[in-house]
Scaffold this motif. Structure first.
Motif, PDB file in Angstrom:
ATOM      1  N   PRO A  48       0.929  -1.059   0.114  1.00  0.00           N
ATOM      2  CA  PRO A  48       0.208  -0.215   0.072  1.00  0.00           C
ATOM      3  C   PRO A  48       0.859   1.292   0.063  1.00  0.00           C
ATOM      4  CG  PRO A  48       0.107  -0.911   2.311  1.00  0.00           C
ATOM      5  CD  PRO A  48       0.842  -1.996   1.567  1.00  0.00           C
ATOM      6  N   TYR A  49       2.128   1.149   0.245  1.00  0.00           N
ATOM      7  CA  TYR A  49       3.010   2.269   0.151  1.00  0.00           C
ATOM      8  C   TYR A  49       3.820   2.347  -0.817  1.00  0.00           C
ATOM      9  CZ  TYR A  49       6.406   5.432   2.289  1.00  0.00           C
ATOM     10  OH  TYR A  49       7.417   6.699   2.327  1.00  0.00           O
TER      11      TYR A  49
ATOM     12  N   ASN B 109      16.970  15.915   5.778  1.00  0.00           N
ATOM     13  CA  ASN B 109      16.057  15.930   6.624  1.00  0.00           C
ATOM     14  C   ASN B 109      14.543  15.820   6.143  1.00  0.00           C
ATOM     15  OD1 ASN B 109      17.369  15.779   9.343  1.00  0.00           O
ATOM     16  ND2 ASN B 109      17.610  17.969   9.001  1.00  0.00           N
TER      17      ASN B 109
ATOM     18  N   PHE C 109      12.997  10.117   6.706  1.00  0.00           N
ATOM     19  CA  PHE C 109      13.533   9.550   8.172  1.00  0.00           C
ATOM     20  C   PHE C 109      13.617   8.176   8.368  1.00  0.00           C
ATOM     21  CE2 PHE C 109      11.731  13.817   8.340  1.00  0.00           C
ATOM     22  CZ  PHE C 109      12.580  14.469   9.195  1.00  0.00           C
ATOM     23  N   VAL C 110      13.985   7.685   9.177  1.00  0.00           N
ATOM     24  CA  VAL C 110      14.039   6.124   9.299  1.00  0.00           C
ATOM     25  C   VAL C 110      12.926   5.370   8.915  1.00  0.00           C
ATOM     26  CG1 VAL C 110      14.663   4.258  10.979  1.00  0.00           C
ATOM     27  CG2 VAL C 110      16.215   6.205  11.210  1.00  0.00           C
ATOM     28  N   PRO C 111      11.734   5.664   9.236  1.00  0.00           N
ATOM     29  CA  PRO C 111      10.727   4.718   8.649  1.00  0.00           C
ATOM     30  C   PRO C 111      10.888   4.641   7.027  1.00  0.00           C
ATOM     31  CG  PRO C 111       9.792   6.188  10.282  1.00  0.00           C
ATOM     32  CD  PRO C 111      11.292   6.580  10.083  1.00  0.00           C
ATOM     33  N   GLU C 112      11.364   5.745   6.341  1.00  0.00           N
ATOM     34  CA  GLU C 112      11.376   5.755   4.894  1.00  0.00           C
ATOM     35  C   GLU C 112      12.385   4.874   4.433  1.00  0.00           C
ATOM     36  OE1 GLU C 112      10.588   8.583   6.522  1.00  0.00           O
ATOM     37  OE2 GLU C 112       9.125   9.487   5.600  1.00  0.00           O
TER      38      GLU C 112
ATOM     39  N   LEU D 168      13.903   2.451   5.979  1.00  0.00           N
ATOM     40  CA  LEU D 168      13.583   0.950   6.185  1.00  0.00           C
ATOM     41  C   LEU D 168      12.551   0.455   5.188  1.00  0.00           C
ATOM     42  CD1 LEU D 168      12.842   1.207   9.995  1.00  0.00           C
ATOM     43  CD2 LEU D 168      14.402  -0.064   8.951  1.00  0.00           C
ATOM     44  N   MET D 169      11.530   1.441   4.614  1.00  0.00           N
ATOM     45  CA  MET D 169      10.993   0.892   3.490  1.00  0.00           C
ATOM     46  C   MET D 169      11.853   0.442   2.234  1.00  0.00           C
ATOM     47  SD  MET D 169       8.014   0.371   4.714  1.00  0.00           S
ATOM     48  CE  MET D 169       7.181   0.042   3.163  1.00  0.00           C
TER      49      MET D 169
ATOM     50  N   LYS E 117      13.583  -2.354   2.733  1.00  0.00           N
ATOM     51  CA  LYS E 117      12.594  -3.601   2.171  1.00  0.00           C
ATOM     52  C   LYS E 117      12.433  -3.704   0.899  1.00  0.00           C
ATOM     53  CE  LYS E 117       8.107  -5.532   3.911  1.00  0.00           C
ATOM     54  NZ  LYS E 117       7.187  -5.323   4.825  1.00  0.00           N
TER      55      LYS E 117
ATOM     56  N   ASP F 209      18.471  -3.083  16.274  1.00  0.00           N
ATOM     57  CA  ASP F 209      19.110  -3.460  14.913  1.00  0.00           C
ATOM     58  C   ASP F 209      18.833  -2.575  13.752  1.00  0.00           C
ATOM     59  OD1 ASP F 209      16.440  -3.887  14.562  1.00  0.00           O
ATOM     60  OD2 ASP F 209      16.498  -5.905  13.489  1.00  0.00           O
ATOM     61  N   ILE F 210      18.364  -1.574  13.869  1.00  0.00           N
ATOM     62  CA  ILE F 210      18.146  -0.545  12.668  1.00  0.00           C
ATOM     63  C   ILE F 210      19.383  -0.166  12.081  1.00  0.00           C
ATOM     64  CG2 ILE F 210      17.083   1.819  12.053  1.00  0.00           C
ATOM     65  CD1 ILE F 210      14.881   1.640  14.029  1.00  0.00           C
TER      66      ILE F 210
ATOM     67  N   LYS G  75      20.984  -2.972  10.288  1.00  0.00           N
ATOM     68  CA  LYS G  75      20.219  -3.329   9.115  1.00  0.00           C
ATOM     69  C   LYS G  75      20.431  -2.275   8.165  1.00  0.00           C
ATOM     70  CE  LYS G  75      15.744  -5.394  10.559  1.00  0.00           C
ATOM     71  NZ  LYS G  75      14.353  -5.272  10.790  1.00  0.00           N
TER      72      LYS G  75
END
Lengths: 338, 219
Positions: free
Chosen positions: B22-23, B68, B71-74, B76-77, B80, B115-116, B119
């Motif tokens: 979805p993202y 900036n 961020f980290v969520p982006e 991580l995507m 993935k 682990d971020i 990773k």
């Protein structure tokens, strides 16, 4: 002036003999009394003994029931391991898939083994130093708790992949956080610290959506009961300082990466900032002279209400002389010698 | 650049894993890194070019992170999406059709579950042409040593987020050096510094993933 009076007056901006020292001591305190860490995390009597020992040895101005992130998670049902002399470990996230959420229900703190152990700690602190030294309880922020239950990386990706589901999880976490905060205040906590370090990694917009509303609800409950809310987010929070100020926290901890003077100018009188020299380079690896210099720098730039502490937890191998140098510098600052 | 490679690069940059993901919302229902990589391979595009496309995407998200704007969520995507590409490229790595610069064994140090950072370093190092063996979290000295036994000549990377666990790095390095004196070890993590890395006799300290790549390429 005792620590309680010093803290209350400083919070109001009134004259004090010296700024309070709120150093966070967990593993250091445990090592200080030569107990294995596994006992510190599982027996409130050890936690209290350790904190009372460092309170006296280093002239701190607070006793803190903070220990590790897994109090709530354990009572939700997560399996936590306690190595003899290591940090508690949760190897398997409790909420691995979306359907796992159905069996997650808010926890009653008094009936949870690990949460109740913290209630006992707060109560014992109260018996020993209540009214003389501020007693601090601790809860996980909703996002931090979600990360404890899901894993940090997973919960950060949940923001994008299943945001509505994540909010359902946060709802259960915040309800537990509020219950836990109230129970600790009932047990005698003067301050409730809320740890939400995972959100140092998100954007200001993500913070506003997934962290702020939940922090506000916990802090609102804390204030309703007459306790002081304190927000602690490890890491570089420079980009979310405005949002953190909206949380309702009266004290905001700042880690060493944040420019203390800039934060003081941004916040003015409210909220009070607490920090923030580098716990590793200054306290652990530095000299007493460096500790003195950095302590004074924080006090000089942090404004008239700031509280002193290392940016985050005091490392357990910190030389005693460095902690004594911090205390001495704070006293010198208070007496006008520095 | 081949159009397909360009699209894969965009999927990495935007964190578009596959068609069902979805993202990001504006790419809903579009093919993602998974489908596009499969198509590229089916079309006979050189896997080295696909890997290069990945790195372009990683570089762009990395630049946004520095500004900036991400961020980290982006990140991580993006990681993935990168994993989805690597799954398709794995056979080419194994057959030797895609040349690797060396082997990099990575893990968080004993007692540390954060682990971020690890990773993200693993992902960027892999995308830069290294064969990455990720040992996961809470890795003991014995596990690192076993991995070196299995992958002779590898370089080891260790990370720690906490001051409490960072001290375990020194013990792990001592253990590794006792059995494999020539093995190079690099370290990273929030509480670390070059000074600390020197103190514990690491061969290098990296503050970020690109720093780790620079260290590895320099050995």
């Amino acid at each position: 002036m005792n620590s309680w009076e010093r803290f209350r007056k400083r919070l109001k901006g009134e004259t004090v003999d010296r700024p309070p020292n709120f150093d966070i001591m967990m593993t250091f305190a445990c090592h200080y009394i030569n107990e294995p860490l596994c006992r510190y995390y599982q027996d409130y009597r050890v936690l209290c003994e350790a904190n009372l020992a460092v309170l006296e040895a280093f002239d701190l101005d607070i006793v803190q029931a903070i220990s590790d992130p897994y109090r709530e998670a354990a009572d939700f049902g997560a399996k936590i391991e306690f190595p003899e002399n290591g940090l508690p470990i949760c190897k398997e996230p409790l909420i691995r898939q979306e359907s796992d959420l159905k069996r997650l229900v808010p926890v009653n703190p008094a009936s949870g083994k690990r949460m109740n152990d913290r209630l006992e700690a707060v109560s014992l602190f109260r018996q020993h130093v209540g009214g003389q030294v501020p007693v601090m309880g601790w809860v996980e922020g909703a996002m931090a708790e979600a990360a404890d239950l899901r894993g940090v990386s997973t919960v950060l990706m949940d923001i994008f992949e299943r945001p509505e589901w994540l909010k359902e999880l946060l709802e259960i976490c915040v309800e537990t956080g509020i219950n836990f905060a109230r129970a600790q205040i009932d047990a005698g906590a003067d301050i409730i610290g809320l740890g939400d370090s995972v959100v140092s990694q998100v954007s200001p917009q993500q913070y506003e959506e997934f962290a702020l509303p939940y922090q506000q609800r916990i802090f609102s409950a804390v204030k309703e009961m007459g306790a002081v809310p304190r927000l602690h987010i490890c890491g570089n929070t420079s980009l979310i300082l405005n949002q953190m100020a909206q949380s309702g926290a009266e004290i905001i901890d700042l880690d060493w990466m944040v420019d203390f003077g800039s934060a003081a100018r941004l916040y003015g009188d409210y909220p009070v900032i607490c920090g923030n020299f580098d716990p590793v380079k200054v306290l652990l690896q530095g000299t007493p002279a460096l500790v003195k210099m950095e302590t004074l720098k924080c006090l000089q730039t942090g404004g008239p209400r700031c509280i002193n502490m290392a940016g985050c937890e005091v490392p357990f191998e910190t030389p005693y002389d460095n902690l004594l140098a911090q205390t001495k510098a704070i006293k010198e600052f208070g007496s006008g010698l520095s | 650049m081949n159009d397909l490679i360009g699209q894969i690069s965009i999927c990495i940059e935007r964190g578009k894993v596959n068609k069902a993901a979805p993202y990001p919302p504006d790419m809903r229902e579009q093919d993602g890194a998974d489908e596009l990589t499969k198509q590229a391979i089916d079309d006979g595009i050189d896997p080295n070019e696909i890997l290069h496309g990945c790195m372009m995407g990683m570089q762009k998200i990395g630049e946004k992170f520095s500004r900036n704007e991400a961020f980290v969520p982006e990140l991580l995507m993006s990681a993935k999406a990168m994993t989805a590409v690597m799954a398709h490229l794995k056979p080419f790595f194994q057959s030797g059709n895609v040349k690797r610069k060396g082997k990099f064994v990575i893990g968080t140090v004993a007692g540390d579950l954060h682990d971020i950072g690890k990773k993200l370093v693993a992902m960027v190092v892999e995308g830069n042409g290294w064969d990455v063996i990720d040992l996961g979290v809470d890795v003991s000295a014995d596990k690192f040593i076993a991995a070196i036994d299995e992958h002779p000549g590898c370089i080891v990377g260790m990370s720690a987020l906490l001051t409490t666990t960072m001290v375990n790095m020194e013990k792990s390095i001592q253990g590794i050096r006792a059995k494999h004196p020539g093995t190079k070890v690099i370290v990273g993590g929030a509480p670390l510094s070059t000074e600390y890395a020197n103190k514990i006799h690491a061969d290098g300290y990296a503050a970020d993933p690109q720093g780790a790549v620079n260290l590895l390429n320099g050995f």
